[in-house]
Scaffold this motif. Structure first.
Motif, PDB file in Angstrom:
ATOM      1  N   UNK A 186       0.873  -1.172   0.000  1.00  0.00           N
ATOM      2  CA  UNK A 186       0.000   0.000   0.000  1.00  0.00           C
ATOM      3  C   UNK A 186       0.911   1.223   0.000  1.00  0.00           C
ATOM      4  N   UNK A 187       0.786   2.055  -1.015  1.00  0.00           N
ATOM      5  CA  UNK A 187       1.729   3.146  -1.241  1.00  0.00           C
ATOM      6  C   UNK A 187       1.097   4.470  -0.809  1.00  0.00           C
ATOM      7  N   UNK A 188       1.640   5.059   0.230  1.00  0.00           N
ATOM      8  CA  UNK A 188       1.116   6.313   0.771  1.00  0.00           C
ATOM      9  C   UNK A 188       2.099   7.446   0.518  1.00  0.00           C
ATOM     10  N   UNK A 189       1.667   8.427  -0.251  1.00  0.00           N
ATOM     11  CA  UNK A 189       2.482   9.633  -0.370  1.00  0.00           C
ATOM     12  C   UNK A 189       2.296  10.441   0.909  1.00  0.00           C
ATOM     13  N   UNK A 190       3.375  11.026   1.398  1.00  0.00           N
ATOM     14  CA  UNK A 190       3.334  11.807   2.633  1.00  0.00           C
ATOM     15  C   UNK A 190       2.349  12.976   2.534  1.00  0.00           C
ATOM     16  N   UNK A 223      -6.021  11.891   8.942  1.00  0.00           N
ATOM     17  CA  UNK A 223      -7.164  11.381   8.171  1.00  0.00           C
ATOM     18  C   UNK A 223      -6.847  10.035   7.529  1.00  0.00           C
ATOM     19  N   UNK A 224      -5.678   9.935   6.939  1.00  0.00           N
ATOM     20  CA  UNK A 224      -5.323   8.662   6.303  1.00  0.00           C
ATOM     21  C   UNK A 224      -5.071   7.588   7.361  1.00  0.00           C
ATOM     22  N   UNK A 225      -4.563   7.984   8.515  1.00  0.00           N
ATOM     23  CA  UNK A 225      -4.362   7.024   9.600  1.00  0.00           C
ATOM     24  C   UNK A 225      -5.695   6.448  10.059  1.00  0.00           C
ATOM     25  N   UNK A 226      -6.698   7.304  10.191  1.00  0.00           N
ATOM     26  CA  UNK A 226      -8.023   6.840  10.607  1.00  0.00           C
ATOM     27  C   UNK A 226      -8.612   5.893   9.567  1.00  0.00           C
ATOM     28  N   UNK A 358       1.024  10.641 -14.555  1.00  0.00           N
ATOM     29  CA  UNK A 358       0.264  10.190 -13.395  1.00  0.00           C
ATOM     30  C   UNK A 358       0.070  11.359 -12.438  1.00  0.00           C
ATOM     31  N   UNK A 359      -1.127  11.477 -11.913  1.00  0.00           N
ATOM     32  CA  UNK A 359      -1.409  12.459 -10.866  1.00  0.00           C
ATOM     33  C   UNK A 359      -1.285  11.760  -9.527  1.00  0.00           C
ATOM     34  N   UNK A 360      -0.582  12.371  -8.593  1.00  0.00           N
ATOM     35  CA  UNK A 360      -0.405  11.766  -7.283  1.00  0.00           C
ATOM     36  C   UNK A 360      -0.517  12.850  -6.217  1.00  0.00           C
ATOM     37  N   UNK A 361      -1.627  12.896  -5.541  1.00  0.00           N
ATOM     38  CA  UNK A 361      -1.900  13.942  -4.557  1.00  0.00           C
ATOM     39  C   UNK A 361      -1.210  13.650  -3.231  1.00  0.00           C
ATOM     40  N   UNK A 362      -1.009  14.701  -2.434  1.00  0.00           N
ATOM     41  CA  UNK A 362      -0.468  14.523  -1.087  1.00  0.00           C
ATOM     42  C   UNK A 362      -1.403  13.634  -0.276  1.00  0.00           C
ATOM     43  N   UNK A 363      -0.836  12.724   0.501  1.00  0.00           N
ATOM     44  CA  UNK A 363      -1.576  11.808   1.367  1.00  0.00           C
ATOM     45  C   UNK A 363      -2.510  10.882   0.599  1.00  0.00           C
ATOM     46  N   UNK A 383      -5.895   7.346  -4.551  1.00  0.00           N
ATOM     47  CA  UNK A 383      -7.156   7.408  -3.808  1.00  0.00           C
ATOM     48  C   UNK A 383      -7.059   8.484  -2.734  1.00  0.00           C
ATOM     49  N   UNK A 384      -7.972   9.442  -2.769  1.00  0.00           N
ATOM     50  CA  UNK A 384      -8.000  10.523  -1.769  1.00  0.00           C
ATOM     51  C   UNK A 384      -9.354  10.622  -1.077  1.00  0.00           C
ATOM     52  N   UNK A 385     -10.154   9.561  -1.155  1.00  0.00           N
ATOM     53  CA  UNK A 385     -11.494   9.596  -0.549  1.00  0.00           C
ATOM     54  C   UNK A 385     -11.451   9.930   0.931  1.00  0.00           C
ATOM     55  N   UNK A 386     -10.396   9.485   1.619  1.00  0.00           N
ATOM     56  CA  UNK A 386     -10.283   9.720   3.062  1.00  0.00           C
ATOM     57  C   UNK A 386     -10.036  11.192   3.403  1.00  0.00           C
ATOM     58  N   UNK A 387      -9.695  11.996   2.409  1.00  0.00           N
ATOM     59  CA  UNK A 387      -9.419  13.416   2.656  1.00  0.00           C
ATOM     60  C   UNK A 387     -10.655  14.285   2.413  1.00  0.00           C
ATOM     61  N   UNK A 388     -11.725  13.687   1.898  1.00  0.00           N
ATOM     62  CA  UNK A 388     -12.915  14.483   1.570  1.00  0.00           C
ATOM     63  C   UNK A 388     -13.973  14.378   2.661  1.00  0.00           C
TER      64      UNK A 388
END
Length: 388
Positions: A186-190, A223-226, A358-363, A383-388
């Motif tokens: 699972x690849x998480x950008x900071x 948010x991503x931790x949760x 490729x688009x790669x958003x923070x977190x 995937x940024x669903x956890x940030x919305x």
């Protein structure tokens, strides 16, 4: 600039065990042959001959440039998996040969890729020439070899050697037999730093500031931790040594009750003199260097930063170590834009220019599953669903 070689090697035994020989060829970045080697080795097994071919190919590459990066391509699944650390070496005849191969170049300089036999014709023909010579009571002679001519263009790399260790060209995992539980990365950008919204080069070079997470970045990390805690699938965490990744990983680790392991191979690209600049500023100050960097994965940023080929090599090495350590588990890698995109690119077998598409958003979260046959399957991207 660090050179990159491709070593193609093979070995065979007529009887297994029986009369045996090996062949190996070293190629440059454009697929041109730099050196061929082959030898009849007497009575041996296929696997011993394959390992001896690998050793000979690595020694030939080392003689050309001991500081080079090397991409080994072989059709021996056994040798590739054992040398990549994913399979144990149980046979007593193999262990000393593997140790010898590992000691030729410094750790991290060599990566391994399985290829179909049809893509390894050059080395295969060299091995057969060696066995034919042995049958006639002679040794192989380079001047008499026709292996390169007989192999034809199919033996050349089907992509540039900057594409290090992509998944083997085998049937997609979804269409194959059940291969068991994959190892999932699972690849998480900071999360964001102060430089992120301004789209400034923020790498790992000596001139970089190693920024911490901004207030927005800390919220993203929580948010991503949760979200990951709710999913409950992550079993281990590995992070880049840079502060923004360590802080993001710490937020997740606190929620999951896990430790964070650090891997230097997951750090961001060294952007040299471009560190802290926007793209427009780099283009204004260093237009020729920037244009060259965009055009070739071998080009480095101004001031001696890292090329994308060099980054791909160290990321592939880190990936292989992690896959070996955490087989059949789900591992969170907390890293940066370039390493995440590189892992996705290698999994897809995509060309280097795909990094710019490729688009790669923070977190953001992405995920790649790796199967027992060496295949990889992209499961999630940005995937940024956890940030919305």
């Amino acid at each position: 600039m660090t050179r990159t070689f491709v070593v193609e090697a093979d070995g065979g035994s007529r009887g297994n065990p029986g009369p045996a020989g090996y062949g190996a060829v070293v190629k440059d970045a454009d697929g041109g042959t730099l050196r061929e080697t082959a030898e009849y080795i007497g009575h041996a097994t296929n696997n011993v001959a394959e390992y001896k071919g690998l050793i000979a190919g690595l020694r030939a590459a080392h003689a050309l440039d001991p500081d080079a990066l090397v991409r080994v391509r072989m059709d021996s699944k056994l040798v590739v998996e054992q040398m990549s650390g994913r399979w144990k070496i149980k046979h007593p005849d193999m262990r000393p040969l593997a140790t010898e191969a590992q000691g030729i170049f410094p750790p991290g300089s060599v990566s391994y890729e399985w290829i179909p036999r049809a893509k390894n014709k050059h080395a295969d023909r060299l091995a057969n020439e060696a066995m034919d010579a042995g049958k006639a009571g002679k040794q192989w002679e380079a001047g008499a070899s026709t292996a390169e001519l007989e192999a034809g263009p199919e033996a050349e790399p089907d992509s540039g050697p900057e594409q290090l260790a992509p998944a083997p060209a085998a049937p997609a995992a979804g269409w194959a037999a059940d291969l068991g539980t994959p190892t999932t990365l699972v690849l998480l950008r900071h999360g964001e730093t102060a430089l992120t919204p301004e789209k400034r080069f923020s790498g790992s070079g000596a001139s970089g500031t190693d920024p911490e997470l901004s207030p927005a970045g800390r919220k993203q990390a929580e948010a991503v931790a949760a979200s990951l805690a709710a999913r409950g699938t992550v079993q281990a965490i590995v992070a880049s040594p840079l502060r923004r990744c360590q802080e993001t990983a710490a937020a997740v680790a606190a929620r999951l009750g896990l430790d964070v392991r650090t891997d230097e191979g997951l750090r961001e690209t060294d952007f040299g003199a471009w560190e802290g600049l926007t793209f427009a500023e780099a283009r204004e100050r260093y237009p020729e260097d920037l244009a060259a960097w965009l055009a070739s994965p071998e080009a480095r940023p101004t001031g001696g930063g890292e090329s994308f080929a060099e980054v791909a090599h160290r990321v592939a090495v880190a990936r292989d170590k992690i896959l070996a350590r955490y087989a059949n588990r789900t591992v969170l890698l907390v890293t940066h834009v370039t390493p995440v995109k590189t892992l996705v690119r290698l999994a897809l077998g995509a060309p280097p220019e795909s990094l710019f598409r490729m688009e790669l958003s923070a977190a953001s979260l992405s995920a790649v599953a790796y199967y027992a046959d060496g295949n990889a399957s992209l499961r999630l991207l940005n995937d940024t669903a956890h940030l919305r």
